[in-house]
Write an enzyme that holds these catalytic residues in place. Structure first.
Site, mmCIF file in Angstrom:
data_model
loop_
_atom_site.group_PDB
_atom_site.id
_atom_site.type_symbol
_atom_site.label_atom_id
_atom_site.label_comp_id
_atom_site.label_asym_id
_atom_site.label_seq_id
_atom_site.Cartn_x
_atom_site.Cartn_y
_atom_site.Cartn_z
ATOM 1 N N GLU A 54 -3.052 -2.981 -2.521
ATOM 2 C CA GLU A 54 -4.189 -2.399 -1.795
ATOM 3 C C GLU A 54 -4.543 -1.011 -2.306
ATOM 4 O O GLU A 54 -3.720 -0.091 -2.269
ATOM 5 C CB GLU A 54 -3.849 -2.327 -0.302
ATOM 6 C CG GLU A 54 -4.959 -1.714 0.548
ATOM 7 C CD GLU A 54 -4.591 -1.644 2.033
ATOM 8 O OE1 GLU A 54 -3.449 -1.968 2.392
ATOM 9 O OE2 GLU A 54 -5.478 -1.252 2.818
ATOM 10 N N ASP A 106 -7.260 -4.494 10.077
ATOM 11 C CA ASP A 106 -6.553 -3.220 9.907
ATOM 12 C C ASP A 106 -7.323 -2.098 10.594
ATOM 13 O O ASP A 106 -8.214 -1.501 10.019
ATOM 14 C CB ASP A 106 -6.359 -2.908 8.416
ATOM 15 C CG ASP A 106 -5.520 -1.653 8.216
ATOM 16 O OD1 ASP A 106 -4.991 -1.122 9.214
ATOM 17 O OD2 ASP A 106 -5.392 -1.184 7.067
ATOM 18 N N LYS A 148 -7.083 2.551 -2.495
ATOM 19 C CA LYS A 148 -7.693 3.459 -1.527
ATOM 20 C C LYS A 148 -8.408 4.575 -2.268
ATOM 21 O O LYS A 148 -8.083 4.877 -3.418
ATOM 22 C CB LYS A 148 -6.587 4.026 -0.636
ATOM 23 C CG LYS A 148 -7.089 4.805 0.545
ATOM 24 C CD LYS A 148 -5.973 4.981 1.555
ATOM 25 C CE LYS A 148 -6.435 5.901 2.674
ATOM 26 N NZ LYS A 148 -5.474 5.938 3.770
ATOM 27 N N TRP A 157 0.855 -1.192 0.000
ATOM 28 C CA TRP A 157 0.000 0.000 0.000
ATOM 29 C C TRP A 157 0.887 1.236 0.000
ATOM 30 O O TRP A 157 1.864 1.311 0.739
ATOM 31 C CB TRP A 157 -0.921 0.048 1.222
ATOM 32 C CG TRP A 157 -1.619 1.366 1.285
ATOM 33 C CD1 TRP A 157 -2.645 1.792 0.486
ATOM 34 C CD2 TRP A 157 -1.281 2.482 2.130
ATOM 35 N NE1 TRP A 157 -2.974 3.097 0.793
ATOM 36 C CE2 TRP A 157 -2.156 3.537 1.788
ATOM 37 C CE3 TRP A 157 -0.328 2.680 3.135
ATOM 38 C CZ2 TRP A 157 -2.109 4.786 2.419
ATOM 39 C CZ3 TRP A 157 -0.273 3.925 3.764
ATOM 40 C CH2 TRP A 157 -1.171 4.962 3.414
ATOM 41 N N HIS A 214 -11.765 1.707 2.664
ATOM 42 C CA HIS A 214 -11.164 2.424 1.534
ATOM 43 C C HIS A 214 -12.110 2.746 0.394
ATOM 44 O O HIS A 214 -11.683 2.918 -0.745
ATOM 45 C CB HIS A 214 -9.959 1.635 1.002
ATOM 46 C CG HIS A 214 -8.770 1.723 1.899
ATOM 47 N ND1 HIS A 214 -7.504 1.353 1.517
ATOM 48 C CD2 HIS A 214 -8.647 2.172 3.169
ATOM 49 C CE1 HIS A 214 -6.660 1.548 2.516
ATOM 50 N NE2 HIS A 214 -7.334 2.033 3.537
ATOM 51 N N ASP A 254 -12.171 6.900 6.353
ATOM 52 C CA ASP A 254 -11.297 5.748 6.611
ATOM 53 C C ASP A 254 -10.648 5.892 7.982
ATOM 54 O O ASP A 254 -9.447 6.047 8.105
ATOM 55 C CB ASP A 254 -10.237 5.693 5.496
ATOM 56 C CG ASP A 254 -9.234 4.568 5.699
ATOM 57 O OD1 ASP A 254 -9.625 3.524 6.230
ATOM 58 O OD2 ASP A 254 -8.066 4.756 5.320
ATOM 59 N N HIS A 260 -8.592 -6.415 4.385
ATOM 60 C CA HIS A 260 -8.263 -5.638 5.565
ATOM 61 C C HIS A 260 -9.600 -5.320 6.213
ATOM 62 O O HIS A 260 -10.310 -4.407 5.792
ATOM 63 C CB HIS A 260 -7.510 -4.355 5.200
ATOM 64 C CG HIS A 260 -6.032 -4.543 5.113
ATOM 65 N ND1 HIS A 260 -5.152 -3.513 4.938
ATOM 66 C CD2 HIS A 260 -5.287 -5.673 5.201
ATOM 67 C CE1 HIS A 260 -3.906 -3.997 4.921
ATOM 68 N NE2 HIS A 260 -3.970 -5.311 5.067
ATOM 69 N N ASP A 308 -9.681 -3.192 1.510
ATOM 70 C CA ASP A 308 -9.781 -2.664 2.871
ATOM 71 C C ASP A 308 -11.189 -2.091 3.025
ATOM 72 O O ASP A 308 -11.622 -1.261 2.219
ATOM 73 C CB ASP A 308 -8.700 -1.586 3.070
ATOM 74 C CG ASP A 308 -8.672 -1.022 4.482
ATOM 75 O OD1 ASP A 308 -9.742 -0.650 5.001
ATOM 76 O OD2 ASP A 308 -7.571 -0.940 5.074
ATOM 77 N N ASP A 320 -10.442 3.803 10.573
ATOM 78 C CA ASP A 320 -9.810 2.633 11.190
ATOM 79 C C ASP A 320 -10.247 2.388 12.630
ATOM 80 O O ASP A 320 -9.413 2.139 13.501
ATOM 81 C CB ASP A 320 -8.277 2.740 11.090
ATOM 82 C CG ASP A 320 -7.801 2.661 9.652
ATOM 83 O OD1 ASP A 320 -7.864 1.567 9.079
ATOM 84 O OD2 ASP A 320 -7.391 3.696 9.092
#
Ligand code: RNT
Ligand code: ZN
Length: 425
Positions: free
Chosen positions: A232, A332, A234, A191, A268, A300, A292, A265, A302
């Site tokens: 990955e 993640d 995004k 990434w 993302h 995003d 993820h 992810d 997390d």
């Protein structure tokens, strides 16, 4: 102290639950056996807010952000392993570790981003061997002066591109070394943060540069028994709100044309765009997928993974589509505002709970109803499933795997906090 149910209560509840599931054609014992085979990859970076051990004075950058300053974060590989051991001991099953390049052990000395060597990871490898953890890997293409322009592999500056190409090549080699040592394939996931804060005029050239950099990185053939590569995508990052070079379409095309794994992810995409629907869409075209599992709140962000509809949706798609062999499940998220060990445990237990729920569905039966066009019965059955005694199956699974049943895991987290974390000044 949390009052756990007694062994007899857990067994009794399960006896009843098992019958309820058997009545709809589901074997609850089998669901647990299947769950025990699934290793999820726990991300090392929840343990220290994505800091790493390369240079303790360096902050996190690259469009990602950990907020909060809960005391007790790990300051060395040894402390991080100790915290991970504590977390794994509260999560049923045997699981993997997802390591970033900057988490090697420089033995107190600063290690340059392109000076990491396999021997810096021996501490991790020995620990993984002892505890039966596979390891996954990631080049770290952020939090570094060479990434301060906001660009790495897609930079217009050849020197910067070369620097990161070298780092990614090195990371694949370290990944393969670890995979060989542990006798289980390492997934090395790439990434990069590259993107523009404001609207660019040339969206094309950075993508051509990225494609060229990737081809250079992947030019070296590596035995797929030891290392497999994932890419990955995004949507945007902090400071790259208007344009990201490695968009979803870019990497989907790249993964298909080069036979690479795609990493999806959950945070993302646009906030209402779900990765659950992407699993069967992309697996027709690529061999394997890396996830993820994350939780974005408005962006995003997390956040720690909770037992949301989407988490259940993701696991249902994997199980219903019979994709367990082709989907690698990684976590993640990084929340620095709560106890970090608890964050791992809560997120991982939720991921496993969602998997177990999916494994407890009468998939064949629901699909038969759907094929027959009986959408009324499909709806009735799906809604009924939500009220079945799933918790009793989860409890016995935890008990048989030797981890705390119910909230009792928090007692151990608190004890560990008192005895270990609080002593880290
Ligand atoms: C960033 C990506 C990436 C990172 C880790 C630390 O937006 O999600 O996976 O979270 O590499
Ligand atoms: Zn990610």
């Amino acid at each position: 102290m949390h009052k756990s149910p007694t062994e007899q209560q857990v067994l009794q509840a399960y006896g009843w639950a098992k019958e309820r599931y058997a009545a709809i054609g589901v074997d609850a014992d089998k669901a647990q056996q299947q769950l025990a085979q699934i290793a999820i990859s726990l991300h090392c970076w929840q343990g220290d807010d994505v800091g790493g051990f390369e240079d303790p004075t360096r902050g996190l950058s690259g469009g990602i952000l950990a907020t909060g300053d809960y005391p007790g974060k790990a300051r060395s590989p040894g402390e991080l392993r100790q915290d991970l051991d504590q977390a794994y001991s509260l999560i049923p099953g045997t699981h993997r570790l997802n390591l970033h390049a900057v988490y090697g052990d420089g033995d107190g000395k600063k290690v340059g981003r392109n000076d990491w060597q396999p021997h810096h990871f021996h501490g991790w490898i020995e620990w993984a061997k002892r505890n039966n953890h596979g390891i996954d890997f990631n080049p770290t293409c952020f939090s570094h002066p060479m990434a301060d322009s906001g660009f790495t592999l897609a930079s217009y500056d050849k020197r910067i591109r070369s620097f990161w190409i070298d780092h990614c090549r090195l990371s694949r080699q370290i990944g393969a070394y670890i995979g060989r040592e542990l006798d289980t394939t390492t997934i090395t996931n790439l990434w990069i943060p590259d993107g523009f804060k404001d609207t660019p005029v040339d969206r094309k050239t950075p993508r051509l540069l990225l494609e060229d950099s990737l081809d250079k990185i992947f030019a070296e053939e590596i035995d797929a028994r030891f290392n497999k590569d994932a890419v990955e995508a995004k949507l945007f990052g902090i400071g790259s709100e208007s344009y990201i070079v490695g968009s979803h379409e870019f990497y989907l095309g790249y993964a298909i044309s080069r036979g690479k794994l795609l990493c999806l992810d959950a945070g993302h995409f646009h906030p209402t765009e779900l990765i659950s629907d992407k699993i069967s869409s992309v697996l027709g075209h690529i061999p394997e997928l890396l996830l993820h599992v994350s939780r974005g709140v408005r962006w995003d962000s997390d956040h720690v993974v909770t037992l949301t509809d989407e988490l259940q949706g993701i696991m249902q798609e994997i199980v219903r589509g019979d994709y367990l062999d082709r989907v690698h499940i990684g976590l993640d998220f990084f929340d620095a505002s709560i106890n970090r060990v608890a964050a791992w445990v809560i997120g991982a237990r939720n991921t496993l709970r969602a998997l177990l729920m999916a494994l407890l569905e009468p998939v064949g039966q629901i699909q038969a109803l759907e094929r027959a066009g009986d959408y009324t019965a499909r709806l009735a059955l799906l809604e009924e499933l939500k009220g079945l005694p799933f918790g009793a199956v989860w409890d016995i699974y935890c008990m048989q795997q030797g981890v705390p049943v119910g909230l009792a895991f928090m007692d151990q987290v608190r004890t560990y906090e008192k005895q270990v974390l609080s002593l880290r000044a």
